[in-house]
Motif scaffolding. Sequence first.
Motif, PDB file in Angstrom:
ATOM      1  N   LEU A 151       0.848  -1.183   0.000  1.00  0.00           N
ATOM      2  CA  LEU A 151       0.000   0.000   0.000  1.00  0.00           C
ATOM      3  C   LEU A 151       0.890   1.242   0.000  1.00  0.00           C
ATOM      4  O   LEU A 151       1.767   1.392   0.847  1.00  0.00           O
ATOM      5  N   ARG A 152       0.677   2.149  -0.948  1.00  0.00           N
ATOM      6  CA  ARG A 152       1.506   3.344  -1.107  1.00  0.00           C
ATOM      7  C   ARG A 152       0.729   4.561  -0.621  1.00  0.00           C
ATOM      8  O   ARG A 152      -0.334   4.893  -1.158  1.00  0.00           O
ATOM      9  N   ILE A 153       1.284   5.233   0.397  1.00  0.00           N
ATOM     10  CA  ILE A 153       0.539   6.257   1.136  1.00  0.00           C
ATOM     11  C   ILE A 153       1.273   7.589   1.096  1.00  0.00           C
ATOM     12  O   ILE A 153       2.477   7.657   1.398  1.00  0.00           O
ATOM     13  N   ALA A 154       0.565   8.654   0.763  1.00  0.00           N
ATOM     14  CA  ALA A 154       1.133  10.000   0.737  1.00  0.00           C
ATOM     15  C   ALA A 154       0.853  10.708   2.055  1.00  0.00           C
ATOM     16  O   ALA A 154      -0.281  10.711   2.538  1.00  0.00           O
ATOM     17  N   VAL A 155       1.901  11.332   2.610  1.00  0.00           N
ATOM     18  CA  VAL A 155       1.814  12.016   3.899  1.00  0.00           C
ATOM     19  C   VAL A 155       2.363  13.436   3.727  1.00  0.00           C
ATOM     20  O   VAL A 155       3.367  13.630   3.046  1.00  0.00           O
ATOM     21  N   PRO A 156       1.735  14.449   4.335  1.00  0.00           N
ATOM     22  CA  PRO A 156       2.262  15.810   4.233  1.00  0.00           C
ATOM     23  C   PRO A 156       3.680  15.899   4.782  1.00  0.00           C
ATOM     24  O   PRO A 156       3.960  15.406   5.888  1.00  0.00           O
ATOM     25  N   VAL A 197       3.541  -1.494   3.871  1.00  0.00           N
ATOM     26  CA  VAL A 197       3.151  -0.178   3.364  1.00  0.00           C
ATOM     27  C   VAL A 197       4.410   0.629   3.074  1.00  0.00           C
ATOM     28  O   VAL A 197       5.485   0.379   3.639  1.00  0.00           O
ATOM     29  N   GLU A 198       4.270   1.615   2.184  1.00  0.00           N
ATOM     30  CA  GLU A 198       5.353   2.539   1.888  1.00  0.00           C
ATOM     31  C   GLU A 198       4.795   3.954   1.954  1.00  0.00           C
ATOM     32  O   GLU A 198       3.756   4.251   1.370  1.00  0.00           O
ATOM     33  N   PHE A 199       5.503   4.803   2.689  1.00  0.00           N
ATOM     34  CA  PHE A 199       5.068   6.183   2.870  1.00  0.00           C
ATOM     35  C   PHE A 199       5.912   7.112   2.010  1.00  0.00           C
ATOM     36  O   PHE A 199       7.137   6.976   1.939  1.00  0.00           O
ATOM     37  N   PHE A 200       5.238   8.102   1.394  1.00  0.00           N
ATOM     38  CA  PHE A 200       5.908   9.120   0.598  1.00  0.00           C
ATOM     39  C   PHE A 200       5.549  10.485   1.178  1.00  0.00           C
ATOM     40  O   PHE A 200       4.363  10.801   1.343  1.00  0.00           O
ATOM     41  N   TYR A 201       6.565  11.274   1.505  1.00  0.00           N
ATOM     42  CA  TYR A 201       6.361  12.564   2.160  1.00  0.00           C
ATOM     43  C   TYR A 201       6.400  13.663   1.105  1.00  0.00           C
ATOM     44  O   TYR A 201       7.451  13.957   0.526  1.00  0.00           O
ATOM     45  N   LEU A 202       5.221  14.257   0.854  1.00  0.00           N
ATOM     46  CA  LEU A 202       5.045  15.166  -0.268  1.00  0.00           C
ATOM     47  C   LEU A 202       4.449  16.496   0.187  1.00  0.00           C
ATOM     48  O   LEU A 202       3.892  16.599   1.284  1.00  0.00           O
ATOM     49  N   ARG A 203       4.545  17.493  -0.695  1.00  0.00           N
ATOM     50  CA  ARG A 203       3.890  18.773  -0.435  1.00  0.00           C
ATOM     51  C   ARG A 203       2.387  18.529  -0.280  1.00  0.00           C
ATOM     52  O   ARG A 203       1.779  17.843  -1.102  1.00  0.00           O
TER      53      ARG A 203
END
Length: 281
Positions: free
Chosen positions: A3-8, A44-50
């Motif tokens: 599961l690929r999750i975007a985080v602020p 899961v994999e977290f991606f820290y994005l704007r």
Amino acid sequence: MTLRIAVPNKGSLSQSATDILRESGYRQRSDSKELALVDAENDVEFFYLRPRDIALYVGEGTLDVGITGRDLLLDSGAKADEVMSLGFGRSRFHFAGPTGRYSSLEDLAGLRIATSYVGVVEDHLFRNGVDATVTRLDGAVETSIQLGVADVIADVVETGSTLRAAGLATFGEVILESEAVLITRGGNVPDDFEIFRRRLEGVLVARSYVMMDYDIEESNLAGATDLAPGREGPTISPLGKPGWVAVRVMVPRSGAQRLMDDLYSIGARAILLTDIHACRL
């Protein structure tokens, strides 16, 4: 499938998003410079994005899930859907202008409006039949009126102190009530998303409830359970003291102290409150 999750990665939502993920049992980055983190144990994999970009990545299907603001989701126009609100990052979106000059939405006709949320403002104006010019400005928009760029601004308002310092005041109805939300791309959610959603929901419930334990005579039990029926009903166990029972019940955190007073007044004793760190309902 991971599961690929975007985080602020920054801003007002970042720390609270990290906190709720950590409380939900997921690894989180220890260095703010990390752009991605794999939690192999939970797949899961977290991606820290704007924060402003998150809805776009999720809407395009590049990432499966995201945490962002409702205002940013709606402003983006992305093909992403709000799944649940997360209870933090609450704010209100208002029009504001020189104090005393404007009073209603109709006053905006023909004016210039500066905002960082063009999509939200244009949609609001369209739905209300108001024709005005909307200009995107990033950063502090309060000075745009003083500099002659705009007549009115539309922005997130928390305390209002920044507006007052610039000689501005809000007017009209609230444009949008925003908060952090969990988003997905409609119809394209992996099976593992339900586990992720349930974990976050469990933390939100745990934050809103406490566990209450107390002892009471059986003759007063009905009155006590009327006061505190619990989320799923109380657990009742016999005590070694004849005619008494021990009660455990899940009650709202808000008002718990008053509830303790009320229970005490009808004979409950040894009343204890315990924090709940997570749950599944």
